[in-house]
Design an enzyme around this catalytic site. Structure first.
Site, PDB file in Angstrom:
ATOM      1  N   HIS A 187      -5.109 -14.043   2.938  1.00  0.00           N
ATOM      2  CA  HIS A 187      -5.058 -13.342   4.226  1.00  0.00           C
ATOM      3  C   HIS A 187      -3.652 -13.428   4.848  1.00  0.00           C
ATOM      4  O   HIS A 187      -3.486 -13.509   6.062  1.00  0.00           O
ATOM      5  CB  HIS A 187      -6.089 -13.965   5.175  1.00  0.00           C
ATOM      6  CG  HIS A 187      -6.805 -13.001   6.075  1.00  0.00           C
ATOM      7  ND1 HIS A 187      -8.130 -12.699   5.934  1.00  0.00           N
ATOM      8  CD2 HIS A 187      -6.386 -12.285   7.157  1.00  0.00           C
ATOM      9  CE1 HIS A 187      -8.500 -11.846   6.889  1.00  0.00           C
ATOM     10  NE2 HIS A 187      -7.449 -11.576   7.642  1.00  0.00           N
TER      11      HIS A 187
ATOM     12  N   SER B  47      -9.312  -1.391   7.526  1.00  0.00           N
ATOM     13  CA  SER B  47     -10.091  -2.508   8.046  1.00  0.00           C
ATOM     14  C   SER B  47     -11.331  -2.065   8.800  1.00  0.00           C
ATOM     15  O   SER B  47     -11.339  -1.005   9.438  1.00  0.00           O
ATOM     16  CB  SER B  47      -9.195  -3.330   8.982  1.00  0.00           C
ATOM     17  OG  SER B  47      -9.948  -4.314   9.661  1.00  0.00           O
TER      18      SER B  47
ATOM     19  N   THR C  53     -14.161  -8.888   2.631  1.00  0.00           N
ATOM     20  CA  THR C  53     -13.262 -10.015   2.897  1.00  0.00           C
ATOM     21  C   THR C  53     -14.080 -11.285   3.100  1.00  0.00           C
ATOM     22  O   THR C  53     -14.938 -11.347   3.990  1.00  0.00           O
ATOM     23  CB  THR C  53     -12.386  -9.707   4.120  1.00  0.00           C
ATOM     24  OG1 THR C  53     -11.582  -8.569   3.801  1.00  0.00           O
ATOM     25  CG2 THR C  53     -11.486 -10.887   4.467  1.00  0.00           C
TER      26      THR C  53
ATOM     27  N   LYS D 229     -12.276  -9.879  -1.585  1.00  0.00           N
ATOM     28  CA  LYS D 229     -10.947 -10.239  -1.092  1.00  0.00           C
ATOM     29  C   LYS D 229     -10.977 -11.639  -0.496  1.00  0.00           C
ATOM     30  O   LYS D 229     -11.875 -11.968   0.287  1.00  0.00           O
ATOM     31  CB  LYS D 229     -10.520  -9.236  -0.004  1.00  0.00           C
ATOM     32  CG  LYS D 229      -9.183  -9.537   0.664  1.00  0.00           C
ATOM     33  CD  LYS D 229      -8.749  -8.393   1.586  1.00  0.00           C
ATOM     34  CE  LYS D 229      -7.346  -8.555   2.135  1.00  0.00           C
ATOM     35  NZ  LYS D 229      -7.239  -9.456   3.285  1.00  0.00           N
TER      36      LYS D 229
ATOM     37  N   TYR E  24     -15.835  -6.486   7.055  1.00  0.00           N
ATOM     38  CA  TYR E  24     -16.130  -7.825   7.591  1.00  0.00           C
ATOM     39  C   TYR E  24     -17.631  -7.905   7.762  1.00  0.00           C
ATOM     40  O   TYR E  24     -18.218  -7.076   8.459  1.00  0.00           O
ATOM     41  CB  TYR E  24     -15.451  -8.037   8.942  1.00  0.00           C
ATOM     42  CG  TYR E  24     -14.045  -8.549   8.840  1.00  0.00           C
ATOM     43  CD1 TYR E  24     -13.762  -9.692   8.096  1.00  0.00           C
ATOM     44  CD2 TYR E  24     -13.000  -7.907   9.483  1.00  0.00           C
ATOM     45  CE1 TYR E  24     -12.473 -10.172   7.994  1.00  0.00           C
ATOM     46  CE2 TYR E  24     -11.704  -8.379   9.385  1.00  0.00           C
ATOM     47  CZ  TYR E  24     -11.448  -9.519   8.638  1.00  0.00           C
ATOM     48  OH  TYR E  24     -10.182  -9.994   8.530  1.00  0.00           O
TER      49      TYR E  24
HETATM   50  C1  FNR Z   1      -4.328  -8.724   8.187  1.00  0.00           C
HETATM   51  N1  FNR Z   1      -5.178  -8.910   7.092  1.00  0.00           N
HETATM   52  C2  FNR Z   1      -6.466  -8.431   7.159  1.00  0.00           C
HETATM   53  N2  FNR Z   1      -7.303  -8.566   6.091  1.00  0.00           N
HETATM   54  C3  FNR Z   1      -8.556  -8.056   6.127  1.00  0.00           C
HETATM   55  O1  FNR Z   1      -9.267  -8.193   5.158  1.00  0.00           O
HETATM   56  N3  FNR Z   1      -8.997  -7.410   7.248  1.00  0.00           N
HETATM   57  C4  FNR Z   1      -8.243  -7.248   8.353  1.00  0.00           C
HETATM   58  O2  FNR Z   1      -8.666  -6.658   9.335  1.00  0.00           O
HETATM   59  C5  FNR Z   1      -6.936  -7.800   8.331  1.00  0.00           C
HETATM   60  N4  FNR Z   1      -6.123  -7.697   9.417  1.00  0.00           N
HETATM   61  C6  FNR Z   1      -4.811  -8.120   9.345  1.00  0.00           C
HETATM   62  C7  FNR Z   1      -3.983  -7.914  10.445  1.00  0.00           C
HETATM   63  C8  FNR Z   1      -2.652  -8.286  10.378  1.00  0.00           C
HETATM   64  C9  FNR Z   1      -1.769  -8.062  11.569  1.00  0.00           C
HETATM   65  C10 FNR Z   1      -2.136  -8.868   9.192  1.00  0.00           C
HETATM   66  C11 FNR Z   1      -0.690  -9.262   9.082  1.00  0.00           C
HETATM   67  C12 FNR Z   1      -2.971  -9.090   8.124  1.00  0.00           C
HETATM   68  C13 FNR Z   1      -4.665  -9.530   5.844  1.00  0.00           C
HETATM   69  C14 FNR Z   1      -4.047  -8.499   4.901  1.00  0.00           C
HETATM   70  O3  FNR Z   1      -5.030  -7.652   4.358  1.00  0.00           O
HETATM   71  C15 FNR Z   1      -3.304  -9.165   3.721  1.00  0.00           C
HETATM   72  O4  FNR Z   1      -4.162 -10.058   3.079  1.00  0.00           O
HETATM   73  C16 FNR Z   1      -2.020  -9.889   4.111  1.00  0.00           C
HETATM   74  O5  FNR Z   1      -1.394  -9.281   5.211  1.00  0.00           O
HETATM   75  C17 FNR Z   1      -1.064  -9.943   2.924  1.00  0.00           C
HETATM   76  O6  FNR Z   1       0.044 -10.708   3.206  1.00  0.00           O
HETATM   77  P1  FNR Z   1       1.490 -10.122   3.642  1.00  0.00           P
HETATM   78  O7  FNR Z   1       1.796  -8.927   2.788  1.00  0.00           O
HETATM   79  O8  FNR Z   1       1.356  -9.769   5.107  1.00  0.00           O
HETATM   80  O9  FNR Z   1       2.395 -11.267   3.389  1.00  0.00           O
HETATM   81  C1  LAC Z   2      -6.479 -10.711  11.157  1.00  0.00           C
HETATM   82  C2  LAC Z   2      -7.922 -10.417  11.049  1.00  0.00           C
HETATM   83  C3  LAC Z   2      -8.468  -9.582  12.097  1.00  0.00           C
HETATM   84  O1  LAC Z   2      -5.950 -11.229  10.171  1.00  0.00           O
HETATM   85  O2  LAC Z   2      -8.219 -10.016   9.810  1.00  0.00           O
HETATM   86  O3  LAC Z   2      -5.891 -10.519  12.215  1.00  0.00           O
END
Ligand code: FNR
Ligand code: LAC
Length: 364
Positions: A258, A112, A162, A234, A136
């Site tokens: 997400h 990330s 994203t 994404k 981002y």
């Molecule tokens: C995320 N996700 C996420 N996506 C992204 O593009 N940048 C980010 O910084 C984050 N940060 C993030 C933090 C946390 C704690 C979670 C749980 C998720 C989303 C991640 O990439 C993904 O799309 C989902 O987590 C997929 O779903 P599952 O496997 O958690 O059900």
């Molecule tokens: C999140 C962001 C930071 O899902 O992507 O927490």
């Protein structure tokens, strides 16, 4: 009571409960929470229950091959680690630990913009990768471009932009838990690197967002002009947007909501996948994330057209329980489980995981 195995957990089904006891409450709320009433987060999981597998027998499954290529990179597994923020707050091993575990397994990992370790530290921790950088969009394009250039210099092999976060979703669990995503939370790649803006502000009759929310499809072309790396989009959930992304030069589409953390009520990713894969899967690579927990989930998503799937929260659970060792152990358990499931399904290779493997359940 069973003995915890290597990495601190004997099976995949123990992991979430074990992790919940290893991190502080506000971190747990951040990891587990979704947006709003968490309908989309639940639907991501439920969508998998609408499909059943139709295994074939007597197919000579004496050698099962999980390997694939993702945008040209050799990968040991058709699953990868989804980009997630602030890993260093979950365990001191942080992103560097996850990078080492992924690289050791030959599994692709995406990191990330909001990593606690810098782009350069992550690359140094596991020089061989394979790894992708998640962007981002920043209020100033110059800052986005500089992040992309640093990732390219550090030999990340793709940029994942994203697109589902022009503003953060309404995350009640996170708010109640007291975990704030804002500029006060340190990001390894620099003080000028910002998370998505938190909330729209009422100004003169309209709700205003930060300048990056003004982005349109031209930003994909602008990014492509500052890097030679392939661009993955994404957060795409419709065929229309996937087509526009491909027209703008994207080489991959990651079907994602997400993890249900942005627009509550949005379609489950497994429901969104088939039409997008059918329309574009032969031109570009289509991936899915959201709700992947075990090998049967991987099989279903691949059968419905995903080239690979991203894994989110389970990686954080493994990190919480066992740091880098825990993540390595998780990847090993899931790989073995997938090889087992493929053998039981009569599929020797990822390319043999075809549409005939799944059927929509008639009653649910
Ligand atoms: C995320 N996700 C996420 N996506 C992204 O593009 N940048 C980010 O910084 C984050 N940060 C993030 C933090 C946390 C704690 C979670 C749980 C998720 C989303 C991640 O990439 C993904 O799309 C989902 O987590 C997929 O779903 P599952 O496997 O958690 O059900
Ligand atoms: C999140 C962001 C930071 O899902 O992507 O927490």
């Amino acid at each position: 009571v069973s003995e915890p195995g290597e990495g601190g957990f004997p099976t995949l089904s123990d992991l979430e409960a074990l992790a919940s006891r290893r991190v502080l409450d506000h971190i747990w709320a951040y990891i587990e929470g979704g947006a709003g009433d968490e309908r989309t987060m639940r639907e991501n999981l439920r969508a998998f229950e609408r499909w059943v597998l139709l295994p074939r027998v007597l197919e000579d499954v004496s050698a099962v091959d999980l390997r694939t290529t993702l945008l040209g990179a050799q990968c040991a597994t058709p699953f990868f680690i989804a980009p997630m923020a602030y890993l260093g707050e979950i365990h001191p091993d942080g992103e560097s630990g996850v990078a080492r575990a992924a690289s050791g397994a030959g599994t692709l990992a995406a990191f990330s913009t909001l990593s606690t370790h810098s782009i350069e530290q992550i690359a140094a921790a596991a020089p061989d990768g394979p790894r992708w950088f998640q962007l981002y969009l920043q209020p100033e394009f110059r800052v986005s471009a500089s992040l992309v250039e640093r990732a390219e210099r550090s030999r990340f092999s793709a940029i994942v932009v994203t697109l589902d976060a022009p503003v953060l979703g309404v995350r009640d669990r996170q708010t109640k838990g007291g975990f704030a995503i804002d500029s006060s939370r340190p990001v390894g790649s620099g003080e000028d690197v910002l998370p998505p803006s938190r909330v729209p502000v009422l100004q003169g009759g309209t709700y205003r967002l930060r300048s990056d929310a003004a982005s349109n499809w031209n930003v994909v072309r602008d990014l492509a002009s500052v890097t030679r790396l392939p661009i993955v989009l994404k957060g795409v959930l419709t065929v229309e947007d996937a087509r526009r992304g491909v027209a703008a030069g994207a080489k991959g589409i990651l079907v994602s909501n997400h993890g249900g953390r942005q627009l509550d009520g949005a379609i489950a990713t497994l429901e969104a996948l088939p039409p997008i894969a059918a329309a574009l899967g032969s031109e570009i690579e289509v991936y899915l994330d959201g709700g992947i927990r075990r090998a049967d989930d991987v099989l279903i998503a691949l059968a419905l057209g995903a080239k690979a799937v991203g894994i989110g929260r389970p990686i954080l659970w493994a990190l919480a329980v066992g740091g880098a060792t825990g993540v390595g152990h998780y990847l090993s358990l899931l790989s073995t489980e997938l090889a087992t499931a493929m053998a039981l399904a009569g599929r020797r290779s990822v390319s043999e995981i075809d549409r005939a493997l799944v059927e929509r359940r008639s009653v649910h």
